[in-house]
Design an enzyme around this catalytic site. Structure first.
Site, PDB file in Angstrom:
ATOM      1  N   HIS A  41      49.505  53.655  19.405  1.00 42.41           N
ATOM      2  CA  HIS A  41      49.197  53.111  18.065  1.00 42.41           C
ATOM      3  C   HIS A  41      49.663  51.664  17.900  1.00 42.41           C
ATOM      4  O   HIS A  41      49.256  50.995  16.947  1.00 42.41           O
ATOM      5  CB  HIS A  41      49.858  53.956  16.969  1.00 42.41           C
ATOM      6  CG  HIS A  41      49.292  55.328  16.840  1.00 42.41           C
ATOM      7  ND1 HIS A  41      47.945  55.567  16.664  1.00 42.41           N
ATOM      8  CD2 HIS A  41      49.879  56.559  16.866  1.00 42.41           C
ATOM      9  CE1 HIS A  41      47.732  56.886  16.583  1.00 42.41           C
ATOM     10  NE2 HIS A  41      48.887  57.498  16.713  1.00 42.41           N
ATOM     11  N   ASP A  49      48.777  66.691  20.846  1.00 41.27           N
ATOM     12  CA  ASP A  49      48.759  67.115  19.447  1.00 41.27           C
ATOM     13  C   ASP A  49      47.398  67.633  18.996  1.00 41.27           C
ATOM     14  O   ASP A  49      47.225  67.975  17.825  1.00 41.27           O
ATOM     15  CB  ASP A  49      49.274  65.994  18.525  1.00 41.27           C
ATOM     16  CG  ASP A  49      48.915  64.613  19.019  1.00 41.27           C
ATOM     17  OD1 ASP A  49      47.999  64.500  19.848  1.00 41.27           O
ATOM     18  OD2 ASP A  49      49.545  63.635  18.559  1.00 41.27           O
TER      19      ASP A  49
END
Ligand SMILES: [Zn+2]
Length: 377
Positions: free
Chosen positions: A143, A268
């Site tokens: 990110h 995830d």
């Protein structure tokens, strides 16, 4: 096959402090102190399963070396790096909305070592020390943009490594496959106008960051066509992920013809994760990794580097990661993931029409990737 492996205890010492999942503890606001989602245990448990399963003996341990200023500053702005370094030295700080990405004392140095872990894995692969490699690093990286860390990421481990390979090694083209449930926004943004780096992100539609990673984000300038997003609807499972890989990811890799495949491996999208709403089980992580191993052999002499990203269920992430490592190394341990049956029997695991519609749209974007034969002219 020989597989390199990076893990250092100090990765577990990056301190995300006291939180209730995403948000820092604030008793007067009713946020009871507890664990931050990005706590060390998940990754430690990965390493401990790699060790206890016996697989560690079949892997080649690689030592990370902290990346230097020149390597970091190819990817990140000096002002951000200076701020992060100073905050880290003075005890820590927080990034992102509502301080959801905390860091502690010396986290900057640990982040340099995390990027150095991905770097060590890539260099060992390029130099033929190992066939492929897995960097179990922390903090994660995908990110982090040029100007700021976010989403638990301080420095973009994979982008720093990719930039080094392009600059200092004889690598002309790189493909990054990101199967973390969140959009690989940082890596995409850093290489958005760079035709040398194809970024492919398979993620949950509009999960995190908000409004990021839609089909229309397709690269710009010379990099037009070299950012590819597959925003799968919430509730996607093994069928949707395998279809996305078969029909889009593998076709995109063939179109780009990379010299090395790098993978941002987040777990995830797993059926038990608190920060995703997908249902992937170990067998599909194993399958996706095997597809990437095969693609790497077909396209780039097996050169494949996997860098660990997200994954926040400490009970299941170790099994998912072990499955990927088993595919990389070709060694199958005796460990059976007890959650496989729990997740694989969930309703809707097969490819659903609304998921297929997204995959159909993404598949059309493969034609936008400039073929290597054109690019070399
Ligand atoms: Zn994630």
């Amino acid at each position: 096959m020989t597989t390199g492996y990076v893990w250092q205890s100090i990765y577990g010492w990056h301190d995300t402090g006291s939180a209730a999942g995403l948000f820092g503890a604030a008793p007067l606001s009713g946020i009871q102190p507890g664990q931050h989602f990005e706590h060390p245990d998940t990754k430690r448990r990965v390493h401990e399963l790699v060790e206890s399963s016996g697989l560690l003996a079949d892997l080649v341990r690689l030592d990370p070396v902290p990346v230097g200023p020149e390597q970091v500053l190819r990817v990140h702005d000096e002002s951000y790096v200076e701020w992060l370094s100073a905050a880290s030295t003075s005890g820590g700080g927080a990034l992102g909305g509502q301080g959801s990405s905390p860091f502690g004392r010396d986290s900057f140095e640990i982040a340099l070592l995390a990027a150095g872990g991905t770097m060590a894995a890539a260099l060992a692969v390029l130099r033929g020390v190992v066939d492929n490699a897995y960097a179990l690093v922390r903090p994660p990286g995908h990110h982090a943009t040029r100007t700021h860390g976010m989403g638990f990421c301080l420095l973009n481990n994979l982008a720093i490594t990719a930039a080094e390979l392009l600059q200092a090694e004889e690598v002309d083209r790189i493909a990054v496959v990101d199967f973390d449930v969140h959009h690989g926004n940082g890596t995409q943004a850093i290489f958005y106008d760079d035709p040398r780096v194809l970024t492919i992100s398979v993620h949950q539609d509009n999960n995190y960051p908000a409004n990021s990673g839609n089909l229309a984000e397709n690269g710009e300038g010379e990099g037009k066509g070299t950012a590819l997003n597959i925003p799968l609807p919430p509730g996607s499972g093994n069928g949707a992920y395998q279809a996305a890989f078969s029909r889009v990811v593998l076709a995109a890799l063939e179109q780009h013809e990379p010299d090395i495949i790098m993978v941002a491996a987040g777990y995830d999208a797993g059926g038990g994760d608190p920060l995703g709403r997908q249902m992937v089980s170990s067998s599909t992580y194993r399958w996706m990794a095997r597809m990437l191993v095969d693609a790497a052999w077909e396209l780039c002499d097996g050169r494949l580097v996997v860098s660990h990203e997200g994954g926040y269920d400490p009970n299941t992430v170790p099994f998912h990661t072990l499955a990927v490592l088993e595919s990389l190394s070709g060694v199958r341990t005796d460990v059976v993931d007890p959650y496989e049956q729990v997740h694989a029997r969930m309703g809707g695991q097969d490819l659903q029409p609304h998921q297929e519609a997204v995959i159909d749209q993404a598949a059309k974007l493969v034609a936008n990737i400039p073929p290597r034969k054109n690019w070399n002219l």
